[in-house]
Design a protein around this motif. Structure first.
Motif, PDB file in Angstrom:
ATOM      1  N   ILE A 189      -3.445   4.898  -2.346  1.00  0.00           N
ATOM      2  CA  ILE A 189      -4.721   5.466  -1.893  1.00  0.00           C
ATOM      3  C   ILE A 189      -4.485   6.907  -1.482  1.00  0.00           C
ATOM      4  CG2 ILE A 189      -6.616   5.310  -0.234  1.00  0.00           C
ATOM      5  CD1 ILE A 189      -6.037   2.349   0.102  1.00  0.00           C
ATOM      6  N   TRP A 190      -5.231   7.803  -2.083  1.00  0.00           N
ATOM      7  CA  TRP A 190      -5.166   9.206  -1.688  1.00  0.00           C
ATOM      8  C   TRP A 190      -6.071   9.422  -0.479  1.00  0.00           C
ATOM      9  CZ3 TRP A 190      -4.640  13.592  -5.709  1.00  0.00           C
ATOM     10  CH2 TRP A 190      -3.769  13.206  -6.736  1.00  0.00           C
ATOM     11  N   THR A 191      -5.705  10.349   0.362  1.00  0.00           N
ATOM     12  CA  THR A 191      -6.642  10.728   1.432  1.00  0.00           C
ATOM     13  C   THR A 191      -7.613  11.752   0.869  1.00  0.00           C
ATOM     14  OG1 THR A 191      -5.270  12.573   2.139  1.00  0.00           O
ATOM     15  CG2 THR A 191      -4.858  10.452   3.209  1.00  0.00           C
TER      16      THR A 191
ATOM     17  N   TYR B 196       0.861  -1.183   0.000  1.00  0.00           N
ATOM     18  CA  TYR B 196       0.000   0.000   0.000  1.00  0.00           C
ATOM     19  C   TYR B 196       0.897   1.232   0.000  1.00  0.00           C
ATOM     20  CZ  TYR B 196      -3.689  -3.179   1.603  1.00  0.00           C
ATOM     21  OH  TYR B 196      -4.584  -4.201   1.721  1.00  0.00           O
TER      22      TYR B 196
ATOM     23  N   LYS C   3      -0.858  -0.557  -4.360  1.00  0.00           N
ATOM     24  CA  LYS C   3      -2.125   0.194  -4.338  1.00  0.00           C
ATOM     25  C   LYS C   3      -1.862   1.549  -3.710  1.00  0.00           C
ATOM     26  CE  LYS C   3      -5.948  -1.158  -1.822  1.00  0.00           C
ATOM     27  NZ  LYS C   3      -7.274  -1.829  -1.733  1.00  0.00           N
TER      28      LYS C   3
ATOM     29  N   GLU D 134       3.176  -2.610   4.342  1.00  0.00           N
ATOM     30  CA  GLU D 134       2.444  -3.874   4.239  1.00  0.00           C
ATOM     31  C   GLU D 134       0.959  -3.679   4.488  1.00  0.00           C
ATOM     32  OE1 GLU D 134       3.753  -6.487   3.062  1.00  0.00           O
ATOM     33  OE2 GLU D 134       5.919  -6.246   3.355  1.00  0.00           O
ATOM     34  N   SER D 135       0.584  -2.538   5.064  1.00  0.00           N
ATOM     35  CA  SER D 135      -0.836  -2.233   5.205  1.00  0.00           C
ATOM     36  C   SER D 135      -0.997  -0.744   4.910  1.00  0.00           C
ATOM     37  CB  SER D 135      -1.334  -2.532   6.619  1.00  0.00           C
ATOM     38  OG  SER D 135      -0.814  -1.584   7.537  1.00  0.00           O
ATOM     39  N   TYR D 136      -2.238  -0.339   4.625  1.00  0.00           N
ATOM     40  CA  TYR D 136      -2.450   1.087   4.397  1.00  0.00           C
ATOM     41  C   TYR D 136      -2.099   1.866   5.649  1.00  0.00           C
ATOM     42  CZ  TYR D 136      -4.506   5.640   3.713  1.00  0.00           C
ATOM     43  OH  TYR D 136      -4.666   6.989   3.630  1.00  0.00           O
ATOM     44  N   TRP D 137      -2.484   1.309   6.781  1.00  0.00           N
ATOM     45  CA  TRP D 137      -2.251   2.000   8.050  1.00  0.00           C
ATOM     46  C   TRP D 137      -0.765   2.237   8.291  1.00  0.00           C
ATOM     47  CZ3 TRP D 137      -4.474   5.287  10.794  1.00  0.00           C
ATOM     48  CH2 TRP D 137      -4.112   5.517  12.117  1.00  0.00           C
TER      49      TRP D 137
END
Ligand code: FES
Ligand code: FES
Lengths: 149, 714
Positions: B428-430, B226, B426, B275-278
């Protein structure tokens, strides 16, 4: 340390950072993507899930706060899209892009739990901070009224 | 049988078979591709045979219709198959709808912008449906040894007129596929339509009430990382340095990389992968970046406004001319003038921008929400130096587009990061990223001048001062016709001049729902109203008189008058009117407002729209409702710039309209046999002017600058 809670009536245990928002735990770790990310700061309602039946904004709730609780996401609302609110939503043809709709539907479910026959003001109060960029509001209102019958 | 799914696996297998053998006939809309020998065994049972790239039928009779246009809420997921089903004579409620692959040699242009899908595909899809039906009919006639004229097709069954024998499409398809596709299949007459014009429930809606619809942001690919990217708050700021080592220590962070995307200039940022979006997002929060803002942090909304106001005094480039408006204005004893202003807007679809890209050794794959699958494919091919066949595009449902997703910049970030990390990525925009990075709807200043003669407009000049999407850089400083979008030149005014003064600076702009039709009509239709008031005329009569020779505008105005009782205004109500054309649709809007404490409340918005043949009236109504809600939001809220960056970070500062602010909405669709126009933006252009005109009617206060504050109007 794993965090355990009931997710759509299933015992679930996720080994994640306890500070991770419930939203990302549900989406990226439990693999349920019906709950959506949009504002990330609790102002839009796209990430709404039900915790013990009450609507909460999972984008700002740490997953640790869900420990031992029962969480319902859109996937757990019914087996066959046949919850009265889902049926009303289909009848009124509410969704356009659909992205906000899990949050709309779960917010409406919670409203109708509290007020089975909501007035227009009740609807405004409960749904005012559930945003829809596609502008499905007239149909959201119509569907809530259909479901309340 | 109810199976509306998006199943890329099935479509891929079928079209491998389809495209390999039939190149010469793959002319979209002219000749349907023949289905000869294209029999594929499908995993879900039955033998499915393609009659062309839009239609396949399995031996059990299940009809699959391929929708080749991405769905962002506009409803073509249902209405394109409705057109196919009409001519095929299939029951739209019984078919399976599958999103096609992105392939311009099979489907032509698949981009969804400007409400063009139905307009451009109406005849193509009718021919595709009719050609497939023709093949099925001939197959039946051959089987029974009769003439094709002696059999009839209806709801997936062919019947012999004489004997009454029947065969289903499923029983006929294998034989039909061996026949040559007709070049000019016979089409139904409008009177024969049974599907088109019906409000059939949308097939995508059940997927959107149980959470099963997949959007770009929902895609998970094995091994995926991510990414969250910190872009320069100041448009076009450059990365000087960043604390890579420190951020790499954040748990779960795998890479910290400089990246960029092309959006009318190179836009740089620093990406944190995890490894994660967070984890990626935590890493991003730990970033410390030094930017070189190159002096671009001096501009603000006020500096831009002052430049535009000054530019509005320039003569400008002539974009449209009739008679001699300059002379009439020069020689007039009284010239009426007004200046109108509109702010920047962001698209902010509810689904934040995102993309998944996997760059492999000699191929690449994209998954995501895009209005522009073909453009994404060719863009990635160029960027990665691959032949187009090696780039696979999987386009999903979009959580809104509004023009933002016609750009390929997010795919570029994901491709860049996948290439650099060697893993699928992936991005991801905020919400903040989406709202502040652009591209935006262009801000503009419009100046209008006119001369009245005996209660009529003798001359009118409309000057647009704005950036132009098609001309944001380079040395050509001449205004193009794009700038005058939405200025209504149909009024019977003897002298008209439309001018543009092109502005160029580094705030990135792009197509925003209805584009210049979302701004210029605010000025134009407000000004027409001001002139009606000045002339002491009723605003509807005033317009109607100038539209006597324009059938469609005349008609929608007459309906507002006669069906919606324009002149019969209830006590305490202010009433405003505006008309516009967008994507061929002609509409008139009437807005009623009333006092609400110190402010004004929007009570009801009525739209009368003529858009030719209406495929699905309920979808047209939904689109009009959506356009109105978006248009009303854009009248009430806007973005501001300070120190070279957007001030409003998220929706608490740049609100969307809420349910409690949404007025009653009524939409009246004019009956018509003309070819269809676009439905996705009708209503949006007229909201701001009709509202301003209604506010004037109620309060005597003229609004010329947006956004307007409904609370402060007394
Ligand atoms: S994403 Fe949680 S409220 Fe908007
Ligand atoms: S349906 Fe698109 S945001 Fe609500």
């Amino acid at each position: 340390m794993a965090i355990s809670f009931k997710l759509n009536n299933k015992e679930t245990s996720l080994d994640v950072d306890p500070q991770m928002p419930l939203l990302w735990a549900i989406r990226d770790y439990a693999g349920l993507t019906g709950t959506k990310f949009s504002c990330g700061i609790a102002v839009c309602g796209a990430c709404t899930v039900l915790m013990e039946g009450a609507p909460v904004r999972s984008c700002v709730m740490p997953v640790s706060a869900a420990a031992g609780k029962s969480i319902t996401t859109i996937e757990g609302l019914s087996k066959n899209n046949d919850h009265p609110v889902q049926k009303a939503w289909i009848e009124a043809q509410v969704p356009q892009c659909g992205y906000c709709q899990s949050g709309q539907i779960l917010s409406a479910v919670a409203l109708l739990e509290r007020k089975p026959n909501p007035t227009d003001d009740d609807i405004d109060n409960a749904m005012n901070s559930v945003l829809c960029r596609c502008g499905t509001y007239p149909r959201v209102r119509k569907a809530i009224k259909l479901a309340s019958k | 049988m109810k199976a509306n799914t998006i199943n890329p696996k099935i479509s891929r297998r079928k079209f491998v078979a389809l495209s390999s053998a039939s190149s010469a006939l793959m002319l979209i809309g002219c000749v349907p591709s023949t289905g000869k020998d294209k029999v594929v065994n499908l995993a879900d049972g039955g033998v499915e045979t393609a009659l062309n790239q839009f239609i396949s039928i399995n031996s059990e009779g299940l009809i699959t219709l391929y929708n080749h246009r991405p769905e962002m809420g506009q409803g073509t997921f249902q209405s394109i198959p409705m057109i196919l089903a009409e001519e095929l004579d299939a029951d739209i409620r019984q078919v399976k709808i599958v999103q096609s692959e992105a392939n311009s040699s099979l489907y032509g242009r698949q981009m969804v912008v400007g409400s063009h899908s139905i307009q451009s595909e109406f005849m193509n899809c009718r021919k595709m449906g009719a050609a497939a039906k023709d093949m099925l009919v001939r197959a039946a006639a051959e089987t029974w040894g009769v003439q094709p004229a002696d059999v009839k097709a209806k709801n997936g069954v062919v019947t012999a007129n004489q004997s009454g024998k029947t065969l289903t499409y499923g029983e006929l398809v294998a034989k039909a596929a061996k026949l040559k596709a007709p070049e000019n299949p016979k089409l139904k007459s409008v009177k024969e339509f049974r599907t088109i014009g019906g409000s059939f429930p949308r097939a995508d809606i059940p997927l959107k009430t149980d959470g099963s619809a997949k959007f770009g942001i929902d895609i998970q690919v094995p091994g995926m990382l991510y990414a969250s990217v910190q872009r320069s708050p100041v448009f076009e700021g450059k990365v000087v340095s960043f604390n890579q080592e420190e951020v790499l220590k954040v748990p779960g962070v795998t890479h910290v990389l400089k990246t960029s995307r092309d959006l009318f200039g190179n836009r740089e940022g620093v990406a944190v992968l995890g490894e994660s979006y967070w984890a990626a997002y935590q890493g991003r929060k730990a970033l410390k970046i030094e930017w070189d803002n190159r002096g671009l942090d001096k501009i603000s909304s006020e500096t831009i406004r002052n430049v535009y106001l000054k530019a509005s005094k320039e003569p400008g480039d002539v974009l449209h001319e009739k008679g001699d408006a300059d002379r009439a204005i020069r020689n007039a004893s009284e010239v009426i003038e007004a200046v109108y202003e509109m702010p920047y807007q962001a698209h902010v679809p509810m689904e934040p921008m995102n993309a998944v890209v996997d760059v492999r050794a000699d191929s690449a794959e994209f998954w995501g929400s895009t209005q522009n699958p073909n453009g994404t494919r060719s863009y990635l091919a160029r960027f990665l130096n691959l032949p187009e066949e090696k780039v696979k595009i999987n386009y999903t449902f979009m959580g809104g587009g509004f023009g933002r997703r016609s750009r390929t910049d997010v795919a570029e970030e994901a491709a860049d990061l996948s290439k650099k990390s060697g893993r699928p990525v992936k991005v991801i925009w905020t919400r903040e990223d989406d709202q502040t990075a652009g591209p935006f709807r262009a801000a503009s200043v419009n100046t209008c001048r006119a001369v009245l003669k005996q209660g009529k407009i003798e001359a009118l000049e409309h000057k647009v001062v704005a950036q132009e999407i098609r001309n944001q850089s380079g040395s050509n400083n001449k205004a193009g016709r794009q700038l005058m979008g939405g200025v209504n030149t149909e009024y019977a005014i003897p002298n008209v001049s439309v001018k543009g003064v092109l502005q160029k600076h580094h705030v990135p702009i792009s197509y925003w729902r209805a584009v210049y039709h979302s701004t210029n009509p605010f000025a134009h239709e407000s000004f027409i109203d001001e002139l009606a008031v000045k002339a002491g005329r009723d605003p509807l009569e005033f317009r109607l008189e100038m539209m006597q020779d324009h059938k469609r505008f005349k008609r929608v105005l007459e309906i507002v008058d006669q069906v919606f009782n324009w002149k019969d205004k209830p006590e305490g109500v202010g009433r405003g009117l505006a008309i516009a054309e967008r994507s061929g649709a002609h509409f008139a809007m009437m807005i009623d407002v009333e006092r609400n404490g110190k402010g004004v409340k929007v009570k009801k918005i009525t739209t009368v729209v003529d858009l030719g043949i209406c495929i699905n009236p309920d979808t047209v109504k939904a689109q009009t409702e959506g356009s109105i809600v978006m248009g009303l939001g854009a009248a009430l809220y806007g973005l501001t710039i300070d120190k070279g960056a957007i001030v409003e970070q998220n929706w608490h500062q740049y609100p969307l309209l809420r349910i409690g602010q949404c007025p009653e909405i009524e939409t009246y669709i004019v009956k018509s046999d003309a070819e269809p126009d676009g439905a996705g933006e009708s209503g949006l252009p007229t909201v701001a002017p009709a509202l301003a005109n209604a506010i004037y009617d109620l309060t005597g206060k003229r609004i010329r600058r947006l956004p307007l504050d409904l609370e402060k109007l007394s």
